[in-house]
Write a protein that holds these residues in place. Sequence first.
Motif, PDB file in Angstrom:
ATOM      1  N   LEU A  84       0.809  -1.224   0.000  1.00  0.00           N
ATOM      2  CA  LEU A  84       0.000   0.000   0.000  1.00  0.00           C
ATOM      3  C   LEU A  84       0.841   1.272   0.000  1.00  0.00           C
ATOM      4  CD1 LEU A  84      -2.670  -1.299   2.532  1.00  0.00           C
ATOM      5  CD2 LEU A  84      -2.917  -1.097   0.054  1.00  0.00           C
ATOM      6  N   GLN A  85       2.145   1.109  -0.012  1.00  0.00           N
ATOM      7  CA  GLN A  85       3.051   2.266   0.022  1.00  0.00           C
ATOM      8  C   GLN A  85       2.745   3.275  -1.101  1.00  0.00           C
ATOM      9  OE1 GLN A  85       5.975   2.874  -2.025  1.00  0.00           O
ATOM     10  NE2 GLN A  85       6.617   4.600  -0.716  1.00  0.00           N
ATOM     11  N   PRO A  86       2.389   2.843  -2.324  1.00  0.00           N
ATOM     12  CA  PRO A  86       2.111   3.826  -3.385  1.00  0.00           C
ATOM     13  C   PRO A  86       0.916   4.735  -3.090  1.00  0.00           C
ATOM     14  CG  PRO A  86       2.422   1.627  -4.305  1.00  0.00           C
ATOM     15  CD  PRO A  86       2.371   1.471  -2.821  1.00  0.00           C
ATOM     16  N   TYR A  87       0.076   4.382  -2.130  1.00  0.00           N
ATOM     17  CA  TYR A  87      -1.117   5.196  -1.867  1.00  0.00           C
ATOM     18  C   TYR A  87      -0.885   6.249  -0.791  1.00  0.00           C
ATOM     19  CZ  TYR A  87      -3.029   1.457  -4.643  1.00  0.00           C
ATOM     20  OH  TYR A  87      -3.245   0.566  -5.658  1.00  0.00           O
ATOM     21  N   GLY A  88       0.339   6.298  -0.273  1.00  0.00           N
ATOM     22  CA  GLY A  88       0.768   7.378   0.623  1.00  0.00           C
ATOM     23  C   GLY A  88      -0.167   7.610   1.789  1.00  0.00           C
ATOM     24  N   GLU A  89      -0.544   8.863   1.963  1.00  0.00           N
ATOM     25  CA  GLU A  89      -1.295   9.257   3.165  1.00  0.00           C
ATOM     26  C   GLU A  89      -2.752   8.838   3.132  1.00  0.00           C
ATOM     27  OE1 GLU A  89      -0.627  13.379   3.941  1.00  0.00           O
ATOM     28  OE2 GLU A  89       1.456  12.994   4.506  1.00  0.00           O
ATOM     29  N   ARG A  90      -3.189   8.249   2.040  1.00  0.00           N
ATOM     30  CA  ARG A  90      -4.571   7.733   2.022  1.00  0.00           C
ATOM     31  C   ARG A  90      -4.697   6.485   2.910  1.00  0.00           C
ATOM     32  NH1 ARG A  90      -6.197   6.498  -3.943  1.00  0.00           N
ATOM     33  NH2 ARG A  90      -8.349   6.510  -3.204  1.00  0.00           N
ATOM     34  N   VAL A  91      -3.570   5.887   3.302  1.00  0.00           N
ATOM     35  CA  VAL A  91      -3.603   4.603   4.029  1.00  0.00           C
ATOM     36  C   VAL A  91      -3.032   4.734   5.427  1.00  0.00           C
ATOM     37  CG1 VAL A  91      -2.677   2.243   4.046  1.00  0.00           C
ATOM     38  CG2 VAL A  91      -3.251   3.333   1.872  1.00  0.00           C
ATOM     39  N   SER A  92      -3.678   4.098   6.409  1.00  0.00           N
ATOM     40  CA  SER A  92      -2.980   3.880   7.676  1.00  0.00           C
ATOM     41  C   SER A  92      -3.245   2.468   8.168  1.00  0.00           C
ATOM     42  CB  SER A  92      -3.350   4.934   8.734  1.00  0.00           C
ATOM     43  OG  SER A  92      -4.728   5.013   8.870  1.00  0.00           O
ATOM     44  N   LEU A  93      -2.205   1.864   8.675  1.00  0.00           N
ATOM     45  CA  LEU A  93      -2.271   0.477   9.159  1.00  0.00           C
ATOM     46  C   LEU A  93      -1.927   0.477  10.637  1.00  0.00           C
ATOM     47  CD1 LEU A  93      -0.275  -1.160   6.223  1.00  0.00           C
ATOM     48  CD2 LEU A  93      -2.754  -1.283   6.603  1.00  0.00           C
ATOM     49  N   HIS A  94      -2.718  -0.267  11.417  1.00  0.00           N
ATOM     50  CA  HIS A  94      -2.500  -0.273  12.864  1.00  0.00           C
ATOM     51  C   HIS A  94      -2.452  -1.712  13.380  1.00  0.00           C
ATOM     52  CE1 HIS A  94      -3.563   3.986  13.004  1.00  0.00           C
ATOM     53  NE2 HIS A  94      -4.575   3.678  12.223  1.00  0.00           N
ATOM     54  N   PRO A  95      -1.464  -2.026  14.224  1.00  0.00           N
ATOM     55  CA  PRO A  95      -1.510  -3.314  14.903  1.00  0.00           C
ATOM     56  C   PRO A  95      -2.701  -3.322  15.858  1.00  0.00           C
ATOM     57  CG  PRO A  95       0.513  -2.094  15.461  1.00  0.00           C
ATOM     58  CD  PRO A  95      -0.331  -1.190  14.632  1.00  0.00           C
ATOM     59  N   ALA A  96      -3.472  -4.387  15.865  1.00  0.00           N
ATOM     60  CA  ALA A  96      -4.661  -4.402  16.731  1.00  0.00           C
ATOM     61  C   ALA A  96      -5.067  -5.835  17.027  1.00  0.00           C
ATOM     62  CB  ALA A  96      -5.822  -3.699  16.024  1.00  0.00           C
ATOM     63  N   ASP A  97      -5.598  -6.036  18.227  1.00  0.00           N
ATOM     64  CA  ASP A  97      -6.227  -7.309  18.560  1.00  0.00           C
ATOM     65  C   ASP A  97      -7.738  -7.078  18.548  1.00  0.00           C
ATOM     66  OD1 ASP A  97      -7.275  -9.607  19.528  1.00  0.00           O
ATOM     67  OD2 ASP A  97      -6.124  -9.616  21.408  1.00  0.00           O
ATOM     68  N   LEU A  98      -8.416  -7.657  17.578  1.00  0.00           N
ATOM     69  CA  LEU A  98      -9.845  -7.399  17.396  1.00  0.00           C
ATOM     70  C   LEU A  98     -10.707  -8.070  18.469  1.00  0.00           C
ATOM     71  CD1 LEU A  98     -10.038  -7.795  13.511  1.00  0.00           C
ATOM     72  CD2 LEU A  98      -9.803  -5.687  14.831  1.00  0.00           C
ATOM     73  N   THR A  99     -10.104  -8.888  19.319  1.00  0.00           N
ATOM     74  CA  THR A  99     -10.885  -9.430  20.436  1.00  0.00           C
ATOM     75  C   THR A  99     -10.939  -8.420  21.590  1.00  0.00           C
ATOM     76  OG1 THR A  99      -9.020 -10.544  21.501  1.00  0.00           O
ATOM     77  CG2 THR A  99     -10.267 -11.827  19.877  1.00  0.00           C
ATOM     78  N   ALA A 100     -10.116  -7.375  21.502  1.00  0.00           N
ATOM     79  CA  ALA A 100     -10.133  -6.295  22.511  1.00  0.00           C
ATOM     80  C   ALA A 100      -9.864  -4.989  21.773  1.00  0.00           C
ATOM     81  CB  ALA A 100      -9.068  -6.565  23.571  1.00  0.00           C
ATOM     82  N   PRO A 101     -10.772  -4.604  20.869  1.00  0.00           N
ATOM     83  CA  PRO A 101     -10.456  -3.476  19.982  1.00  0.00           C
ATOM     84  C   PRO A 101     -10.449  -2.134  20.709  1.00  0.00           C
ATOM     85  CG  PRO A 101     -12.705  -4.267  19.590  1.00  0.00           C
ATOM     86  CD  PRO A 101     -12.094  -5.195  20.603  1.00  0.00           C
ATOM     87  N   GLU A 102      -9.423  -1.342  20.395  1.00  0.00           N
ATOM     88  CA  GLU A 102      -9.282  -0.003  20.990  1.00  0.00           C
ATOM     89  C   GLU A 102     -10.089   0.996  20.156  1.00  0.00           C
ATOM     90  OE1 GLU A 102      -7.182   0.912  23.502  1.00  0.00           O
ATOM     91  OE2 GLU A 102      -6.236  -1.044  23.841  1.00  0.00           O
ATOM     92  N   PRO A 103     -10.637   2.042  20.773  1.00  0.00           N
ATOM     93  CA  PRO A 103     -11.351   3.044  19.974  1.00  0.00           C
ATOM     94  C   PRO A 103     -10.408   3.785  19.027  1.00  0.00           C
ATOM     95  CG  PRO A 103     -11.513   3.510  22.349  1.00  0.00           C
ATOM     96  CD  PRO A 103     -10.628   2.319  22.214  1.00  0.00           C
ATOM     97  N   LEU A 104     -10.932   4.193  17.871  1.00  0.00           N
ATOM     98  CA  LEU A 104     -10.184   5.026  16.922  1.00  0.00           C
ATOM     99  C   LEU A 104     -10.900   6.376  16.829  1.00  0.00           C
ATOM    100  CD1 LEU A 104      -9.420   2.868  13.731  1.00  0.00           C
ATOM    101  CD2 LEU A 104      -7.820   3.602  15.498  1.00  0.00           C
ATOM    102  N   PRO A 105     -10.157   7.462  16.611  1.00  0.00           N
ATOM    103  CA  PRO A 105     -10.803   8.782  16.568  1.00  0.00           C
ATOM    104  C   PRO A 105     -11.370   9.091  15.182  1.00  0.00           C
ATOM    105  CG  PRO A 105      -8.436   9.016  16.397  1.00  0.00           C
ATOM    106  CD  PRO A 105      -8.696   7.550  16.510  1.00  0.00           C
TER     107      PRO A 105
END
Length: 281
Positions: A84-105
């Motif tokens: 996804l590097q070619p898409y620059g700032e359109r993309v963000s990737l986050h490490p996450a455990d979906l069994t205990a998901p943290e809120p996103l703003p």
Amino acid sequence: MTAASAVEIQASTLAGYADASRLRQVQDRDWALDQVTGEPGTLIDLGSGIGQLLQAALERFPTLRHAVGLERSEHRLAEAAVRLQPYGERVSLHPADLTAPEPLPLRADVITQTSVLHWLYPWEERIFAWAAAHLAPGGSFLLTTYHPARDAHGLGGEDELVRDALVALGTPYEEVPGLLARADVLPIATRTRTVEDLAEVIGRHLRVAGHLERDAVVTVDGAAQYEHFHAATFGDYYSRLVPAERRAAFFRAVGESAWRRQTERGHVSHMPVRLWTLTSR
Ligand SMILES: C[S@@+](CC[C@H](N)C(=O)[O-])C[C@H]1O[C@@H](n2cnc3c(N)ncnc32)[C@H](O)[C@@H]1O
């Protein structure tokens, strides 16, 4: 100590998924994106793997400014970052455990989750609550779930190929459910739950606006192809049932079981897949 074989290394890093996922999971990607209406600005993919769905969404929807991936595997996140590097700032990737998901703003016009939910058992409700809190007004959560037939012990789908492999390596057929239970390996066909069970859990947080179904048929052109599909998809989830020195033989036996099924039945497996469209209540 014996050195790990190539297939064991593949399983421990979940490598080779781009190739392996062509057998089953990749169809969910376009199926889900086909349901997107309007001009989405933000899309969150839950269990984004190597970033294939995010890439397809970025290509399809020029309005997409934020394509966000949440994923547990560091290997997969790294592969997705390169893709996804070619898409620059359109993309963000986050490490996450979906069994205990943290809120996103942020709030998303579209949330997707394909071929992941069974890994969240028995904590699926948390991701439905999270999705309800992260959908923008009018947004939808597009979710695919797999529903293999299961036997009296809750085994079905991939469990059947694993059972064949364990039997080939010497475990008596009737002892396989006990072996899984003692190793805390929950059968995948139990993890997947029934449509009715899921509808009840989903309904506590979201509205089911509609659904589609397809039969996911897996076919292979040889034992090795399935051996690698199993390693890339299930990693070492099942292979830990056997001692380290027998793991290479275990992966080989899974591939051989698949090929035997292919030659006898014309396919390795098939199972209903449901695509749910969920909205805020
Ligand atoms: C079968 S793959 C599906 C990947 C992608 N969504 C697709 O459709 O090709 C399942 C993905 O879910 C991720 N996963 C499993 N359990 C997870 C958890 N608790 N939290 C975050 N990701 C998880 C795995 O690492 C893997 O990338």
